[in-house]
Enzyme design. Structure first.
Site, short mmCIF file in Angstrom:
data_model
loop_
_atom_site.label_atom_id
_atom_site.label_comp_id
_atom_site.label_asym_id
_atom_site.label_seq_id
_atom_site.Cartn_x
_atom_site.Cartn_y
_atom_site.Cartn_z
CG ASP A 9 -13.13 19.00 -27.46
OD1 ASP A 9 -12.96 20.22 -27.66
OD2 ASP A 9 -12.34 18.13 -27.87
CE LYS A 31 -9.17 21.46 -28.55
NZ LYS A 31 -9.39 20.90 -29.88
CG ASP A 58 -7.54 23.37 -31.90
OD1 ASP A 58 -6.98 23.84 -32.91
OD2 ASP A 58 -7.91 22.18 -31.81
CG LEU A 59 -11.04 29.22 -32.15
CD1 LEU A 59 -11.48 30.68 -32.04
CD2 LEU A 59 -12.22 28.30 -31.87
CE LYS A 60 -8.05 21.56 -35.71
NZ LYS A 60 -8.72 21.62 -34.39
CG PHE A 61 -7.45 31.66 -36.74
CD1 PHE A 61 -8.77 31.59 -36.31
CD2 PHE A 61 -6.53 32.30 -35.89
CE1 PHE A 61 -9.18 32.12 -35.10
CE2 PHE A 61 -6.92 32.82 -34.67
CZ PHE A 61 -8.24 32.73 -34.27
CG ASP A 63 -10.81 34.25 -43.68
OD1 ASP A 63 -10.74 34.86 -44.77
OD2 ASP A 63 -11.88 34.13 -43.05
CB ILE A 64 -7.86 36.83 -46.87
CG1 ILE A 64 -8.70 37.70 -45.93
CG2 ILE A 64 -8.70 36.25 -48.00
CD1 ILE A 64 -9.26 38.96 -46.61
N PRO A 65 -4.97 36.61 -45.44
CG PRO A 65 -2.94 36.71 -46.61
CD PRO A 65 -4.42 36.55 -46.82
CB THR A 67 -9.50 37.66 -42.20
OG1 THR A 67 -10.10 38.54 -43.16
CG2 THR A 67 -10.56 37.13 -41.27
CB THR A 117 -4.85 13.05 -35.62
OG1 THR A 117 -5.75 13.91 -34.91
CG2 THR A 117 -3.44 13.50 -35.36
NE ARG A 175 -8.78 8.15 -28.63
CZ ARG A 175 -8.87 9.49 -28.71
NH1 ARG A 175 -7.92 10.26 -28.19
NH2 ARG A 175 -9.91 10.06 -29.27
CD GLN A 184 -8.19 12.12 -33.21
OE1 GLN A 184 -7.76 12.19 -34.36
NE2 GLN A 184 -8.29 13.19 -32.42
NE ARG A 205 -13.18 12.00 -28.84
CZ ARG A 205 -13.28 11.83 -30.15
NH1 ARG A 205 -14.42 11.41 -30.67
NH2 ARG A 205 -12.25 12.09 -30.94
O1 C5P Z 1 -11.06 13.41 -27.85
P1 C5P Z 1 -9.74 13.47 -28.55
O2 C5P Z 1 -8.57 13.08 -27.65
O3 C5P Z 1 -9.72 12.74 -29.87
O4 C5P Z 1 -9.55 15.03 -28.84
C1 C5P Z 1 -8.51 15.52 -29.62
C2 C5P Z 1 -8.62 17.00 -29.66
O5 C5P Z 1 -7.60 17.50 -30.49
C3 C5P Z 1 -9.95 17.51 -30.22
O6 C5P Z 1 -10.32 18.62 -29.43
C4 C5P Z 1 -9.64 17.94 -31.63
O7 C5P Z 1 -10.35 19.08 -32.02
C5 C5P Z 1 -8.15 18.27 -31.54
N1 C5P Z 1 -7.38 18.13 -32.78
C6 C5P Z 1 -7.25 16.93 -33.45
N2 C5P Z 1 -6.51 16.86 -34.60
C7 C5P Z 1 -5.89 17.95 -35.07
C8 C5P Z 1 -6.01 19.17 -34.39
C9 C5P Z 1 -6.77 19.21 -33.23
O8 C5P Z 1 -7.78 15.93 -33.00
N3 C5P Z 1 -5.12 17.87 -36.14
#
Ligand code: C5P
Length: 226
Positions: A9, A31, A58-61, A63-65, A67, A117, A175, A184, A205
């Site tokens: 990120d 990722k 990780d774009l978390k789609f 939308d309609i099926p 698409t 999360t 963490r 989080q 992070r």
């Molecule tokens: O920096 P951190 O460790 O919190 O990053 C967690 C990564 O996981 C982020 O890129 C975030 O977009 C992703 N993520 C998340 N919770 C989800 C799905 C993905 O934190 N349910």
């Protein structure tokens, strides 16, 4: 054996690739999320694959099926080895996504997001249920609809695995004991998440913002027991 995924990120392609090159051979997965993909696009997936990484898009789609199915095909053609969609997109969306994935030359793994999360109790709009319980119910549906796995907190991994042993658990919100939680909420240490049955740990992070990102990644890999 659980695998580490580093969340790249970053606000620039250069910063993302510079860290990736330092983590080669230590971390198997990178990722690419909304931030990096929005600025660098599909070429960054190819660059990471050329560096030897497996790529989690990780774009978390949601939308309609039709698409979502087309987006799954496009992501697979662009080099994604794994991608995410929202389980709350429902049965038709998830089943059509699975069918699309199976039709690809290199079928990607499909993971259904359950409850982010960053959500704690009482924070999900319009949903009174406790996040962990809701994540469990969505995981049962993800398994029935044919997804390869779910995105969940480490706190839910053991219950999900007990009910759906075939379902892989990909856990963000990881963490190490000394790290800040940031935004989080449902967090776990690497060791606890692995003990709970997590298959993939997504860490951003605590690695990307560490004074020494390589040392931070090494410590996490060690804690995971690999
Ligand atoms: O920096 P951190 O460790 O919190 O990053 C967690 C990564 O996981 C982020 O890129 C975030 O977009 C992703 N993520 C998340 N919770 C989800 C799905 C993905 O934190 N349910």
């Amino acid at each position: 054996m659980a695998q580490l995924v580093v969340a790249l990120d970053f606000p620039t392609r250069e910063e993302a690739l510079a860290l990736a090159s330092r983590l080669r051979g230590l971390v198997p997965w990178c990722k690419v999320g909304m931030e990096l993909f929005s600025l660098a696009g599909p070429p960054v997936l190819a660059e990471l694959r050329t560096m030897g990484f497996r790529v989690f898009l990780d774009l978390k789609f949601y939308d309609i099926p039709h698409t979502v199915a087309q987006a799954v095909r496009a992501a697979a053609a662009g080099g994604a080895d794994m991608l995410t969609l929202h389980t709350q997109g429902g049965e038709r969306m998830c089943r059509e996504a699975c069918e699309a994935a199976r039709s690809c030359a290199r079928p990607p793994l499909l993971f259904g997001v359950t409850v982010l999360t960053s959500f704690g109790p009482g924070q999900m709009p319009g949903i009174a249920q406790e996040p962990g319980q809701f994540a469990l119910e969505l995981s049962d549906m993800a398994a029935a609809w044919g997804l390869d796995g779910v995105v969940c907190s480490g706190q839910e991994a053991a219950s999900i695995k007990a009910r759906n042993p075939r379902l892989a658990c990909l856990c963000p919100g990881i963490r190490p004991a000394s790290s800040a939680a940031d935004d989080q909420c449902r967090i776990m240490t690497p060791a606890a998440a692995v003990a709970a049955g997590a298959d993939y740990l997504v860490v951003g992070r605590p690695i990307t913002r560490a004074a020494d990102p390589v040392a931070a990644a090494q410590a996490i890999v060690q804690e995971m027991g690999s």
